[in-house]
Write an enzyme that holds these catalytic residues in place. Structure first.
Site, short mmCIF file in Angstrom:
data_model
loop_
_atom_site.label_atom_id
_atom_site.label_comp_id
_atom_site.label_asym_id
_atom_site.label_seq_id
_atom_site.Cartn_x
_atom_site.Cartn_y
_atom_site.Cartn_z
CB ILE A 280 -0.94 0.02 1.22
CG1 ILE A 280 -1.91 -1.16 1.17
CG2 ILE A 280 -1.72 1.33 1.27
CD1 ILE A 280 -2.81 -1.28 2.38
CG ASP A 324 -20.07 37.24 -16.34
OD1 ASP A 324 -21.19 37.19 -16.84
OD2 ASP A 324 -19.66 38.22 -15.70
CG ASN A 700 6.77 2.01 2.59
OD1 ASN A 700 7.04 1.62 1.46
ND2 ASN A 700 5.95 1.36 3.39
#
Length: 866
Positions: A280, A324, A700
């Site tokens: 993960i 706009d 990690n």
């Protein structure tokens, strides 16, 4: 029947009021009954609740479970690292949310602080929030209007409603009853909360307060409009769920295999958790957030301030820009474009004051004029300001002209006559100058002044002038006619028997850069659409000039939208480029129709009327200079230079950032894939675990995060604007992308497994684990250079154009070698001592994926060129 369709007497009776006003006690009772004249706020979530909501993500929930299990099994380090990473991400998300929802507070700030009302037949001043239904309110130039109301008495009242309707011109009000159903901009017997009185005065009957005003409806729309997730958010959410399910499945299989082999259940579960930690990419959300944050800093230096972080990549996938007109594509400043004298059209830039008639028309336009421009401070009606600004361009100061030709008398403009008249002393004579609407003034003419003198106006003159006026009108120009006559001493000015001098045509011109920006949008596959409260002819003329519209058939107005169902509008929108006379509800319907067709929509705007659509759009873009606070707070991005072209640059930045984020994700997932393959390989062959938990944490935190962030800071390329916008349903993880991740992960896994066997896992498992860990870590650091681009970078300048990536590589290299070489760190990181040959082997193996992948890219690039 709407309020504007009812007579004054009927409304006074309905609201139980009178021209003397309501009593003080009745006002108090009504404040209890109807509430204060304030916009209501929704109940806000607490900061703590916002913080907790950040943990709803499926991927985060899986990581929390993994952290809890790790704690029970004694792996405190893994649990702490996981919890720290997801907590930091939650804090970042909470801070972003706290800044995002301020639209209603800004709407409140628009309310007038005081109001002049009639209570018990006495005129008093009260706070605007105490104005109630049935109050009689007095208005005069300079007042903000505190509530919606029906005009009872009108004295040349002009109101600026641009913040509500989007129309730049002041609205001339009247006190008559309107029979037919008309849009807000044409309800001339009504005034609306939040508008501004620019001229004249009036007495009104309050018919709507608080949330029951037109601005209150805008606030309600804003509350009811759901903020959209950007494509990347949707993709990452879906990816997180799918990845977690796959990893849970793999961990379950691995756990079952370990039990089948007779391993200890606790060790088997710990091994499965280690695989989950390795698989993960828990830093993914944080890295994406950090990369987007760096992107917002870059965009801020280029005049685009990002209020909602994920809108950065949303810009990159925009396929429709609903813009706009007033103040966005145009300058929001009336400008003289053309003169007409001697029945001849003259471009504004070609006006020649040596010509007697042209000089005379310019002086009369300044004299019959109440506006001023002192030291850049413009006061007065925009059309009158345009006339004196035009005079200033020729070095003719309005104050000097007015001092020389003194005003003796005046008849102020009013909406019934549609004329304004002044009497000035010019060269010893009393000259009456009249200006006004062409159709009205033409009826009062008897003569026309030409180059050869004054003549009686002929039928051919009238036809020719009418033709010129029609030409101006079809071009979206606002036209004023000027005439004069000489008065004798003692004569009263009457607006008849006039001598025509000329026409002056004006418009709110497009911004200089709008045309080029629209062209760039089209080249990038983006459809620009104009949505405005202005009239169709004016809007279509501007749109045609800047390239949005090709034919008038591509323009419709709000009444046509009202006649369509949502399904019909959804089918109709591809045919339309300009929407005129629209309300806030129309804007939301148009944006929603495009979204239902599968488009990612950006909406630009600056007024209160734009705020709900800005929030409904996938990316709302507000103007920073002319924009209201409401629009800014509802928007995802604010342009500090009000430059439409800045949006194009923001789109380019958004596309580049998305590409960089994709490269970062590729880097993370290919590295994680390698770790998974090696762990599964060892498990299937009944070999010892190739990585300790501390190895995976080191990878990690260091090998993953720093290079991934550095890849997110890869220098931008203009080539991204040659591609079409990404489809709405395109996943970030396409089949080709996943195939590349798998192949690159497999390449890294092969050299890691090879290093694992060099260490001999059966006899010296700790050495084998060290070799596998060091090779995986080093290979992933080197792999960062593979992820820079789809094209080959080895032996090119692009290999060295990202100093951040080189810094991440060097830092990772230093930390890894410190762990491998310094004896005091061996025990902490569970590594064995390595000799020089083994270190060189690790370095050599780590270069193999770079050489293999870059060679493959060169081969593919060669065949693609052929």
């Amino acid at each position: 029947m709407d309020t504007y369709n009812k007579s004054k007497d009927a409304l006074l009776q309905e609201l139980n009021s009178s021209v003397q006003g309501i009593s003080v006690s009745e006002a108090t009772n009504r404040q209890v009954k109807y509430g204060l004249n304030e916009l209501l706020d929704t109940k806000k979530k607490s900061t703590f609740m916002l913080f907790l909501e950040q943990f709803k993500d499926f991927l985060v929930i899986i990581l929390i479970i993994a952290a809890i299990v790790s704690m029970f099994l004694g792996d405190i380090e893994s649990a702490l690292v996981i919890l720290i990473v997801i907590t930091i991400n939650a804090i970042l998300g909470t801070v972003q949310n706290l800044k995002a929802e301020q639209s209603l507070q800004s709407l409140k700030a628009l309310s007038s602080p005081i109001a002049k009302v009639l209570r018990s037949n006495t005129k008093i001043t009260i706070p605007s929030n105490e104005v109630t239904m049935g109050d009689i309110v007095f208005l005069e130039a300079g007042d903000y209007i505190a509530a919606d109301g029906r005009i009872l008495e009108n004295f040349s009242l002009k109101v600026n409603e641009s913040m509500l309707t989007g129309e730049s011109l002041n609205v001339d009000k009247e006190d008559s009853t309107i029979i037919n159903e008309v849009p807000i901009g044409d309800r001339k017997n009504m005034v609306f909360s939040g508008s501004f009185v620019t001229y004249g005065r009036a007495t009104i009957l309050v018919t709507g307060i608080g949330m029951n005003t037109e601005i209150g409806k805008v606030a309600q729309l804003l509350k009811n409009t759901q903020a959209k997730k950007t494509p990347l958010q949707v993709n990452l959410d879906n990816f997180g769920k799918k990845l977690s399910i796959v990893i849970i499945g793999l961990c379950a299989v691995l756990f079952a295999l370990s039990l089948y082999r007779g391993d200890n259940a606790g060790d088997a579960f710990m091994f499965a958790v280690a695989l989950a930690v390795a698989a993960i990419p828990e830093a993914l959300s944080s890295i994406v957030t950090i990369v987007l944050s760096f992107g917002t800093q870059k965009m801020a230096t280029e005049n685009a301030i990002i209020r909602k972080l994920h809108a950065v990549e949303g810009l990159g996938s925009v396929s429709i820009i609903c813009s706009d007109k007033t103040g966005t594509l145009t300058q929001n400043k009336m400008t003289v474009k053309k003169y007409c004298v001697n029945n001849t059209i003259i471009e504004g830039k070609d006006v020649d004051l040596t010509n007697k008639l042209q000089d005379k028309l310019l002086k009369m336009s300044v004299l019959c004029n109440d506006s001023t421009n002192e030291n850049g401070s413009e006061i007065g009606d925009p059309t009158e300001v345009a006339l004196i600004n035009f005079s200033d361009k020729f070095g003719k100061d309005e104050l000097e002209i007015r001092a020389k030709y003194t005003r003796l008398q005046e008849i102020p403009f009013d909406s019934d006559r549609k004329l304004m008249t002044t009497v000035n002393s010019i060269n010893g004579k009393q000259i009456m100058i009249t200006k006004g609407a062409v159709d009205v003034l033409f009826n009062n003419l008897i003569n026309i002044e030409k180059e050869d003198g004054i003549h009686q106006i002929s039928e051919s003159d009238a036809i020719e002038l009418e033709s010129i006026n029609q030409e101006f009108s079809k071009s979206g120009l606002r036209v004023l006619a000027f005439a004069y006559k000489e008065l004798n001493a003692g004569d009263q000015p009457t607006e008849d028997d006039l001598t025509f001098i000329g026409l002056i045509a004006m418009m709110d011109p497009p911004r200089e850069e709008s045309k080029a920006a629209v062209l760039e949008c089209k080249q990038a596959g983006i459809r620009p659409v104009m949505i405005t409260g202005d009239h169709k002819v004016t809007a279509a003329a501007i749109a045609k000039e800047i390239g949005i519209l090709n034919d008038i058939s591509e323009a419709i107005d709000g009444s046509q939208i009202d006649a369509m169902s949502d399904e019909e509008l959804q089918e109709y929108v591809p045919q339309i480029s300009v929407y005129a006379r629209v309300s806030p509800e129309h804007k939301i319907r148009i944006v929603n129709a495009w979204q239902k067709r599968g488009n990612i929509v950006a909406m630009t705007g600056d007024g209160v009327n734009d705020a709900p659509a800005l929030k409904q759009a996938d990316v709302g873009v507000a103007m920073g200079i002319t924009g209201s606070e409401v629009a800014k707070d509802a928007a995802s991005m604010v342009l500090t230079d009000d430059n439409f072209a800045t949006i194009v640059k923001a789109v380019e930045n958004g596309r580049n950032l998305y590409l960089n984020i994709k490269n970062s994700i590729k880097f993370l997932l290919s590295g994680n894939t390698a770790a998974i393959i090696v762990v599964l390989y060892a498990s299937l062959l009944a070999l010892p675990v190739p990585f300790a938990a501390v190895h995976l944490l080191f990878i990690n935190l260091l090998t993953d995060s720093l290079p991934a962030i550095a890849l997110g800071l890869e220098p931008h390329s203009k080539s991204v604007m040659k591609a079409k916008p990404r489809p709405l349903n395109e996943s970030i993880l396409t089949k080709d992308f996943m195939f590349e991740i798998l192949l690159e992960g497999l390449t890294i896994a092969i050299v890691t497994a090879f290093a694992f066997h060099i260490g001999d896992p059966n006899t010296t498992p700790e050495l084998a684990s060290t070799m596998a860990f060091a090779t995986l870590c080093m290979s992933r650091l080197v792999h960062g250079f593979n992820c820079k681009s789809k094209k080959p970078v080895l032996l090119t300048k692009k290999m060295f154009n990202n100093l951040y990536l080189w810094g991440a590589f060097l830092l990772g290299f230093i930390f890894l070698n410190a762990v491998l070489i310094i004896p005091g760190l061996h025990g902490i990181f569970e590594v064995s001592k390595l000799n020089t040959n083994l270190l060189l082997t690790i370095y050599g193996l780590s270069l193999v994926p770079l050489l293999v992948i870059q060679t493959a890219k060169y081969i593919l690039h060669f065949f693609k060129k052929d």
